[in-house]
Design a protein around this motif. Sequence first.
Motif, PDB file in Angstrom:
ATOM      1  N   GLY A  15       0.827  -1.196   0.000  1.00 27.84           N
ATOM      2  CA  GLY A  15       0.000   0.000   0.000  1.00 27.84           C
ATOM      3  C   GLY A  15       0.860   1.243   0.000  1.00 27.84           C
ATOM      4  O   GLY A  15       2.076   1.196   0.198  1.00 27.84           O
ATOM      5  N   LEU A  16       0.237   2.383  -0.246  1.00 28.65           N
ATOM      6  CA  LEU A  16       0.908   3.668  -0.192  1.00 28.65           C
ATOM      7  C   LEU A  16       0.331   4.469   0.965  1.00 28.65           C
ATOM      8  O   LEU A  16      -0.892   4.580   1.093  1.00 28.65           O
ATOM      9  N   VAL A  17       1.197   5.001   1.815  1.00 29.04           N
ATOM     10  CA  VAL A  17       0.738   5.840   2.922  1.00 29.04           C
ATOM     11  C   VAL A  17       1.473   7.175   2.857  1.00 29.04           C
ATOM     12  O   VAL A  17       2.659   7.228   2.518  1.00 29.04           O
ATOM     13  N   PHE A  72      15.772   2.833   5.985  1.00 26.21           N
ATOM     14  CA  PHE A  72      14.498   2.626   6.681  1.00 26.21           C
ATOM     15  C   PHE A  72      13.748   1.394   6.165  1.00 26.21           C
ATOM     16  O   PHE A  72      12.740   0.997   6.764  1.00 26.21           O
ATOM     17  N   ASP A  73      14.219   0.808   5.060  1.00 26.55           N
ATOM     18  CA  ASP A  73      13.524  -0.345   4.490  1.00 26.55           C
ATOM     19  C   ASP A  73      13.449  -1.484   5.500  1.00 26.55           C
ATOM     20  O   ASP A  73      14.413  -1.748   6.232  1.00 26.55           O
ATOM     21  N   ALA A  74      12.309  -2.148   5.521  1.00 27.83           N
ATOM     22  CA  ALA A  74      12.004  -3.288   6.402  1.00 27.83           C
ATOM     23  C   ALA A  74      11.663  -2.862   7.821  1.00 27.83           C
ATOM     24  O   ALA A  74      11.277  -3.695   8.641  1.00 27.83           O
ATOM     25  N   GLU A  75      11.767  -1.562   8.136  1.00 27.32           N
ATOM     26  CA  GLU A  75      11.266  -1.089   9.435  1.00 27.32           C
ATOM     27  C   GLU A  75       9.767  -0.828   9.315  1.00 27.32           C
ATOM     28  O   GLU A  75       9.272  -0.480   8.231  1.00 27.32           O
ATOM     29  N   PRO A  76       9.024  -0.960  10.410  1.00 27.99           N
ATOM     30  CA  PRO A  76       7.615  -0.559  10.359  1.00 27.99           C
ATOM     31  C   PRO A  76       7.517   0.959  10.240  1.00 27.99           C
ATOM     32  O   PRO A  76       8.397   1.686  10.695  1.00 27.99           O
ATOM     33  N   ILE A  77       6.446   1.430   9.621  1.00 27.58           N
ATOM     34  CA  ILE A  77       6.262   2.864   9.422  1.00 27.58           C
ATOM     35  C   ILE A  77       5.718   3.541  10.680  1.00 27.58           C
ATOM     36  O   ILE A  77       5.810   4.763  10.831  1.00 27.58           O
ATOM     37  N   ASP A  78       5.188   2.758  11.626  1.00 26.03           N
ATOM     38  CA  ASP A  78       4.495   3.358  12.762  1.00 26.03           C
ATOM     39  C   ASP A  78       5.454   4.115  13.677  1.00 26.03           C
ATOM     40  O   ASP A  78       6.652   3.898  13.698  1.00 26.03           O
ATOM     41  N   GLY A  79       4.861   5.020  14.453  1.00 20.97           N
ATOM     42  CA  GLY A  79       5.620   5.775  15.442  1.00 20.97           C
ATOM     43  C   GLY A  79       5.885   7.201  15.005  1.00 20.97           C
ATOM     44  O   GLY A  79       5.313   7.717  14.047  1.00 20.97           O
ATOM     45  N   GLU A  80       6.782   7.847  15.749  1.00 21.92           N
ATOM     46  CA  GLU A  80       7.094   9.252  15.513  1.00 21.92           C
ATOM     47  C   GLU A  80       8.277   9.395  14.556  1.00 21.92           C
ATOM     48  O   GLU A  80       9.299   8.736  14.706  1.00 21.92           O
ATOM     49  N   TRP A  81       8.118  10.299  13.588  1.00 19.92           N
ATOM     50  CA  TRP A  81       9.189  10.659  12.656  1.00 19.92           C
ATOM     51  C   TRP A  81       9.514  12.134  12.875  1.00 19.92           C
ATOM     52  O   TRP A  81       8.611  12.955  13.040  1.00 19.92           O
ATOM     53  N   GLN A  82      10.800  12.467  12.882  1.00 19.94           N
ATOM     54  CA  GLN A  82      11.219  13.842  13.115  1.00 19.94           C
ATOM     55  C   GLN A  82      12.041  14.355  11.940  1.00 19.94           C
ATOM     56  O   GLN A  82      12.945  13.677  11.458  1.00 19.94           O
ATOM     57  N   ASN A 116      10.466  19.039  13.803  1.00 27.30           N
ATOM     58  CA  ASN A 116       9.033  18.903  13.575  1.00 27.30           C
ATOM     59  C   ASN A 116       8.705  17.431  13.385  1.00 27.30           C
ATOM     60  O   ASN A 116       9.508  16.683  12.826  1.00 27.30           O
ATOM     61  N   SER A 117       7.526  17.017  13.853  1.00 30.44           N
ATOM     62  CA  SER A 117       7.199  15.588  13.903  1.00 30.44           C
ATOM     63  C   SER A 117       5.974  15.240  13.070  1.00 30.44           C
ATOM     64  O   SER A 117       5.060  16.044  12.890  1.00 30.44           O
ATOM     65  N   ILE A 118       5.980  14.005  12.593  1.00 27.95           N
ATOM     66  CA  ILE A 118       4.840  13.351  11.949  1.00 27.95           C
ATOM     67  C   ILE A 118       4.679  11.996  12.619  1.00 27.95           C
ATOM     68  O   ILE A 118       5.667  11.336  12.943  1.00 27.95           O
ATOM     69  N   ASN A 119       3.440  11.555  12.833  1.00 23.27           N
ATOM     70  CA  ASN A 119       3.187  10.270  13.483  1.00 23.27           C
ATOM     71  C   ASN A 119       2.345   9.370  12.590  1.00 23.27           C
ATOM     72  O   ASN A 119       1.373   9.811  11.969  1.00 23.27           O
ATOM     73  N   PHE A 120       2.754   8.103  12.527  1.00 24.12           N
ATOM     74  CA  PHE A 120       2.005   7.083  11.802  1.00 24.12           C
ATOM     75  C   PHE A 120       1.511   6.025  12.797  1.00 24.12           C
ATOM     76  O   PHE A 120       2.221   5.680  13.750  1.00 24.12           O
ATOM     77  N   SER A 121       0.322   5.485  12.562  1.00 22.50           N
ATOM     78  CA  SER A 121      -0.180   4.361  13.356  1.00 22.50           C
ATOM     79  C   SER A 121      -0.134   3.060  12.563  1.00 22.50           C
ATOM     80  O   SER A 121      -0.323   1.983  13.117  1.00 22.50           O
ATOM     81  N   ASP A 122       0.123   3.135  11.259  1.00 24.72           N
ATOM     82  CA  ASP A 122       0.210   1.957  10.387  1.00 24.72           C
ATOM     83  C   ASP A 122       1.437   1.138  10.773  1.00 24.72           C
ATOM     84  O   ASP A 122       2.539   1.667  10.896  1.00 24.72           O
ATOM     85  N   THR A 123       1.269  -0.178  10.976  1.00 23.93           N
ATOM     86  CA  THR A 123       2.381  -1.020  11.425  1.00 23.93           C
ATOM     87  C   THR A 123       3.043  -1.801  10.294  1.00 23.93           C
ATOM     88  O   THR A 123       3.935  -2.605  10.546  1.00 23.93           O
ATOM     89  N   ARG A 124       2.641  -1.566   9.040  1.00 26.71           N
ATOM     90  CA  ARG A 124       3.241  -2.301   7.936  1.00 26.71           C
ATOM     91  C   ARG A 124       4.704  -1.895   7.722  1.00 26.71           C
ATOM     92  O   ARG A 124       5.130  -0.820   8.143  1.00 26.71           O
TER      93      ARG A 124
END
Length: 337
Positions: A74-76, A193-203, A96-104
């Motif tokens: 998918g694309l997020v 970042f490949d193979a890491e889950p997208i979820d969590g905080e990104w700065q 500055n932060s962005i947060n994802f809840s998607d665990t893929r």
Amino acid sequence: GSDPDVGDTLMLSSNAPSFCLLADANNGTGSLDCSPTVGDAGEYPITITLTDDGDPVLSASQSFTLTVLPEGVGLVTQCNSPIAIIPDNTGVSLINSINFSDTRQIVDMDVRIIISHTFVGDVTTSIARVNSGTSAVLVDRAGIPASANGCSGNDIDATFDDEGTDGAAEDTCNVSPPAIGGSVTPADSLSSFDAEPIDGEWQLTTTDSASGDTGVLFQWCIDATVIVAPEVDTDADGVFDSTDNCTLVANSSQIDTNGDGIGNACDADYNNDCIVNFADISAFVPTFNSATGDPNYNPDFDSDSSGSIGFVDFITLTNSFLMEPGPSANMCIPAVD
């Protein structure tokens, strides 16, 4: 679409693939509904054509590409528009932060940034996933060391993409704004970042390292292609770990006679207090050498479901002594008296 000839009938047509259905309202409007299946992954150039029945016949077309992603992919996208001033050579960075809840899991990732700045050679910006500590520099004072102070151009409006087609961000310095624009390759590969889950905080961390010229972070976005992590079957019993009631002991039958969510094959916690201890040994001893039909036989103690309780079951007990039962996909919950 519309037609200058009043009274003409308008007809829509397309070269869409067979899994798409074109619904024509016969008035210049319609819809294209596509329902691809697993085997339809790929790219499909599609042209929609509107034709009238006048004399002469008039027609017009619009084209686009439909992308069908493989199953599970998918694309997020997440964006933030802080419109925040970047501190001017103070030693303090703008974070500055962005947060994802998607665990893929991440398969590929791009970062889009819009910064207004009167001397982009002052600017360093990097991205980090806080949960894992993984980070990558996107641009580090473009133009240095080719020139002492870096690129003197204005503004960044670019997509940082490992497959970027407009050159390296570090070497980009356009005469007209944006000085760094288009699709550019970052200083550090985003494949980290490949193979890491997208979820969590990104700065996103942005630093201005020279005085005089100033800037503002208007917007930044993460565009990620993600995929469901492949299922794992550690004990190769045909049951994935995510549902296996004994993840390290093969037990395709998933027998759980006491119904506590942990299979007999790895459950020597007979009193369900979530620890295998002397109480469980005391409970086991009277059942030893018993079999189906014997008064002392209890299937909870029969770890291999053989119909009798012997040395195999005793080994299950001793191997987990002073440990929790399992491991299992299900949490051990102590029984309540």
